[in-house]
Design an enzyme around this catalytic site. Structure first.
Site, PDB file in Angstrom:
ATOM      1  N   ASP A 177       0.932  -1.506   0.242  1.00 38.98           N
ATOM      2  CA  ASP A 177      -0.202  -0.419   0.134  1.00 38.98           C
ATOM      3  C   ASP A 177       0.849   1.374   0.501  1.00 38.98           C
ATOM      4  OD1 ASP A 177      -2.099  -1.336  -0.075  1.00 38.98           O
ATOM      5  OD2 ASP A 177      -2.994  -0.262   2.325  1.00 38.98           O
ATOM      6  N   HIS A 231      -5.367   9.137   5.239  1.00 34.49           N
ATOM      7  CA  HIS A 231      -5.067   7.898   6.468  1.00 34.49           C
ATOM      8  C   HIS A 231      -3.943   7.977   6.999  1.00 34.49           C
ATOM      9  CE1 HIS A 231      -8.091   5.670   4.276  1.00 34.49           C
ATOM     10  NE2 HIS A 231      -7.542   5.604   3.172  1.00 34.49           N
ATOM     11  N   GLY A 273      -2.544   3.396   3.764  1.00 31.85           N
ATOM     12  CA  GLY A 273      -3.893   3.450   2.673  1.00 31.85           C
ATOM     13  C   GLY A 273      -2.524   4.679   1.821  1.00 31.85           C
ATOM     14  N   ASP A 298     -14.726  10.779   0.274  1.00 32.16           N
ATOM     15  CA  ASP A 298     -13.903   9.757  -0.355  1.00 32.16           C
ATOM     16  C   ASP A 298     -14.144   8.200   0.408  1.00 32.16           C
ATOM     17  OD1 ASP A 298     -10.668   9.447  -0.398  1.00 32.16           O
ATOM     18  OD2 ASP A 298     -12.050   7.118   0.367  1.00 32.16           O
ATOM     19  N   HIS A 331     -14.184   5.580   1.385  1.00 33.66           N
ATOM     20  CA  HIS A 331     -12.843   5.071   1.957  1.00 33.66           C
ATOM     21  C   HIS A 331     -12.786   6.333   3.545  1.00 33.66           C
ATOM     22  CE1 HIS A 331     -10.495   3.321  -0.973  1.00 33.66           C
ATOM     23  NE2 HIS A 331     -10.484   2.137  -0.260  1.00 33.66           N
ATOM     24  N   ASP A 366     -12.964   8.361  -5.141  1.00 35.88           N
ATOM     25  CA  ASP A 366     -13.178   6.703  -5.354  1.00 35.88           C
ATOM     26  C   ASP A 366     -14.472   6.182  -5.115  1.00 35.88           C
ATOM     27  OD1 ASP A 366     -12.850   7.427  -3.115  1.00 35.88           O
ATOM     28  OD2 ASP A 366     -11.147   6.765  -2.739  1.00 35.88           O
ATOM     29  N   TYR A 371      -8.777   6.683  -8.534  1.00 38.40           N
ATOM     30  CA  TYR A 371      -8.306   5.116  -9.399  1.00 38.40           C
ATOM     31  C   TYR A 371      -8.528   4.897 -10.652  1.00 38.40           C
ATOM     32  CZ  TYR A 371      -6.874   4.931  -4.327  1.00 38.40           C
ATOM     33  OH  TYR A 371      -6.481   6.014  -3.444  1.00 38.40           O
TER      34      TYR A 371
HETATM   35  F1  V1D Z   1      -4.801  -3.233  -5.165  1.00 37.03           F
HETATM   36  C1  V1D Z   1      -3.956  -2.381  -4.829  1.00 37.03           C
HETATM   37  C2  V1D Z   1      -2.565  -3.246  -5.142  1.00 37.03           C
HETATM   38  C3  V1D Z   1      -1.417  -2.628  -5.519  1.00 37.03           C
HETATM   39  C4  V1D Z   1      -1.364  -2.133  -4.266  1.00 37.03           C
HETATM   40  C5  V1D Z   1      -2.519  -1.845  -3.197  1.00 37.03           C
HETATM   41  C6  V1D Z   1      -3.809  -2.298  -3.814  1.00 37.03           C
HETATM   42  C7  V1D Z   1      -5.260  -1.601  -2.803  1.00 37.03           C
HETATM   43  C8  V1D Z   1      -5.921  -1.766  -2.854  1.00 37.03           C
HETATM   44  N1  V1D Z   1      -6.816  -1.197  -1.874  1.00 37.03           N
HETATM   45  N2  V1D Z   1      -4.878  -1.290  -1.568  1.00 37.03           N
HETATM   46  C9  V1D Z   1      -5.517  -1.314  -1.072  1.00 37.03           C
HETATM   47  C10 V1D Z   1      -6.379  -1.059   0.603  1.00 37.03           C
HETATM   48  N3  V1D Z   1      -5.387  -1.527   1.370  1.00 37.03           N
HETATM   49  C11 V1D Z   1      -5.951  -2.688   1.987  1.00 37.03           C
HETATM   50  C12 V1D Z   1      -4.958  -3.714   2.676  1.00 37.03           C
HETATM   51  C13 V1D Z   1      -3.338  -4.295   2.089  1.00 37.03           C
HETATM   52  N4  V1D Z   1      -3.710  -5.324   3.253  1.00 37.03           N
HETATM   53  C14 V1D Z   1      -3.696  -6.947   3.234  1.00 37.03           C
HETATM   54  C15 V1D Z   1      -5.025  -4.982   3.456  1.00 37.03           C
HETATM   55  O1  V1D Z   1      -7.048  -3.034   1.512  1.00 37.03           O
HETATM   56  C16 V1D Z   1      -5.955   0.092   0.404  1.00 37.03           C
HETATM   57  C17 V1D Z   1      -6.941   1.363   0.023  1.00 37.03           C
HETATM   58  C18 V1D Z   1      -6.237   2.711   0.175  1.00 37.03           C
HETATM   59  C19 V1D Z   1      -7.450   3.282  -0.316  1.00 37.03           C
HETATM   60  C20 V1D Z   1      -6.662   5.393  -0.323  1.00 37.03           C
HETATM   61  C21 V1D Z   1      -8.200   6.663  -0.296  1.00 37.03           C
HETATM   62  O2  V1D Z   1      -8.982   6.470  -1.340  1.00 37.03           O
HETATM   63  O3  V1D Z   1      -8.811   6.418   0.640  1.00 37.03           O
HETATM   64  C22 V1D Z   1      -7.499   7.520  -0.770  1.00 37.03           C
HETATM   65  N5  V1D Z   1      -7.684   8.461   0.051  1.00 37.03           N
HETATM   66  O4  V1D Z   1      -6.597   9.663  -0.132  1.00 37.03           O
HETATM   67  C23 V1D Z   1      -5.544   9.348  -0.957  1.00 37.03           C
HETATM   68  C24 V1D Z   1      -5.797   7.935  -0.920  1.00 37.03           C
HETATM   69 CA    CA Z   2     -14.529   9.242   3.517  1.00 34.69          CA
END
Ligand code: V1D
Ligand code: CA
Length: 489
Positions: free
Chosen positions: A139, A181, A189, A216, A218, A305, A344
């Site tokens: 992440d 985050h 995140g 957002d 999230h 998102d 995204y």
């Molecule tokens: F799909 C991926 C590919 C590569 C790297 C990361 C991701 C990915 C997708 N969703 N990572 C996530 C989320 N992380 C998890 C954890 C990983 N663990 C095993 C669980 O689910 C993180 C999502 C972050 C969202 C950020 C945001 O949109 O809220 C944001 N807001 O401001 C900036 C970013």
């Molecule tokens: Ca929110």
């Protein structure tokens, strides 16, 4: 909540802030978008806010990594649409300076900042022992220029906050920011430095109460956590919640604690929420929040998102509905920072944030996108409002949404009865701000006249009263170091 407890204290002081008519003349190409809204208390009719816009071309050139969904290039796409729609004519456009280390230390821990400063893709193998301590991984990878990126987006949010305080902007837009985050001791995140917390800390130097709103998909956990125990910041996040979806927090019963009890609002939603349900819920909740909390400033995180067809998201919102939330908050005429966040499917992020830039300027944008060098991203429709809904079934029943609304309105009724919400407060340190502000930023594109220095000074008569709170948290929690800036820590 994060692994180490916060020890920030917030003086529980309040003074009355006033709303002023924006200084921006009309002269807009398109009809104002104020008409046809449902009436609610505290709305400013014919609001013509002065808008500041923060952008730095380099911000779009950072790369989290090929497989990573966060693409800073979306900022370049947004800026090109904004400029090619001609929106710079309605705003003061700034190329903000980078945040200093000292400014970032207002929230983040020194050893974490040292790590962010030092680590690079080239030396990361030697520093790998720190990775689990600092939550580095898929992440939050180490990428080229990461620290510079953090300083750029955070510097813009800090400057945006100061611009509101100085009174030389009524609305300040920073699409680079909104990284909600990041925690005091670690990234999370895709967020490394929490520019929102840094900006709110600035706003608290002047405004007695600051409202944070987060659309957002999230949960805005980093901001909620930072202000969980204060009554001077109300946080209100709309997000998907099932206990599993990242970051796993944001249940309706997370309401704040201590003096902050009832000042955190969470609106947990299920997959597929549609325009009608979302905007109705948003307006009902925010109307009650505004009436109850009466913020001096608003920070609106506009993570895109929550749009339909987002690569990580599961809602069904159109760009029009997302923008309707921005329009709704604008109508209150309270100084407002508008920031980015997640998003995204980058062609839609750029469309959305461009549309919302138009909304804050009070101008309706033509539905056909102007040509840019990035035309290919917007094929085949080249439209500002592509069809985004329909991929996901709406799992938010009317009964669920009614129960949710009732719980939140009940929480706000509790808050109204709380003794700390008698609106008391502290003297503004405005002279320090005006001195800090001078010469820091550069207006790069504006066609507008600027005579900013004494804007806020001329408004000082609006600051009606100052008296000590019965609930001075400094006294409750012991002496805190406020030496460098007079900031509430
Ligand atoms: F799909 C991926 C590919 C590569 C790297 C990361 C991701 C990915 C997708 N969703 N990572 C996530 C989320 N992380 C998890 C954890 C990983 N663990 C095993 C669980 O689910 C993180 C999502 C972050 C969202 C950020 C945001 O949109 O809220 C944001 N807001 O401001 C900036 C970013
Ligand atoms: Ca929110």
């Amino acid at each position: 909540m994060g692994r180490r407890k916060e020890n920030i204290t917030y003086p529980s002081t309040t003074f009355s802030a006033s709303v002023r008519e924006g200084s921006m003349g009309s002269g807009l190409d398109f009809a104002s978008s104020l008409s046809g809204q449902d009436a609610s208390g505290g709305v400013v009719e014919h609001y013509r806010p002065r808008v500041s816009y923060y952008m730095r071309e380099q911000a779009g050139n950072f790369h989290y990594g090929k497989q990573h969904p966060m693409k800073p290039h979306r900022l370049t796409l947004t800026n090109h649409l904004v400029l090619n729609y001609g929106l710079h004519k309605y705003m003061d456009v700034y190329e903000p300076r980078r945040a200093t280390e000292e400014e970032i230390r207002e929230f983040h821990a020194e050893d974490y900042i040292d790590f962010l400063k030092r680590v690079t893709p080239d030396n990361q193998d030697q520093m790998r022992t720190c990775f689990s301590e600092f939550n580095i991984g898929d992440d939050c990878p180490i990428f080229d220029g990461m620290w510079d990126f953090c300083r750029i987006y955070s510097g813009a949010s800090i400057e945006a906050a100061r611009k509101l305080i100085s009174g030389s902007a009524d609305i300040a837009v920073n699409w680079m920011g909104g990284l909600h985050h990041a925690k005091k001791y670690e990234p999370s995140g895709f967020c490394y430095v929490n520019d929102i917390v840094l900006a709110i800390l600035q706003l608290l130097r002047y405004y007695p109460r600051v409202l944070y709103v987060d659309i957002d998909i999230h949960h805005g956990d980093g901001v909620q956590e930072a202000f969980y125990t204060t009554d001077r910041v109300m946080t209100c996040s709309f997000h998907k919640y099932n206990g599993d979806f990242f970051p796993g927090t944001g249940a309706i019963d997370e309401m704040g604690s201590g003096l902050g009890k009832f000042f955190a609002i969470n609106v947990p939603l299920q997959d597929g929420i549609d325009d009608r349900s979302y905007t109705q819920l948003f307006k009902t909740v925010m109307t009650a929040v505004m009436e109850t909390f009466k913020p001096g400033a608003i920070v609106l995180q506009c993570g895109a998102d929550s749009l339909g067809l987002d690569r990580l998201g599961v809602f069904n919102l159109s760009i029009a509905a997302h923008g309707e939330c921005v329009r709704f908050m604008r109508r209150f005429g309270v100084p407002m920072m508008v920031i980015g966040g997640g998003g995204y499917t980058i062609r839609n992020v750029a469309r959305c944030w461009t549309y919302e830039t138009g909304i804050v300027c009070g101008t309706e944008l033509p539905p056909d996108l102007p040509p840019t060098v990035y035309n290919d991203f917007f094929a085949p429709d080249f439209s500002l409002h592509p069809q985004l809904s329909g991929r996901v079934v709406n799992h938010n029943s009317r009964a669920y949404l009614n129960a949710l609304t009732a719980r939140i309105l009940e929480q706000l009724r509790y808050l109204k009865g709380a003794p700390s919400v008698q609106m008391q407060e502290a003297p503004p340190d405005i002279q320090g701000f005006l001195e800090d502000q001078e010469g820091h930023d550069k207006d790069v594109h504006s066609d507008r006249n600027k005579d900013e220095k004494d804007d806020r000074a001329s408004k000082r008569e609006h600051i009606a009263e100052f008296y000590e709170s019965d609930h001075d948290q400094d006294q409750q929690d012991g002496e805190q170091d406020e030496k460098s800036s007079g900031m509430p820590k």
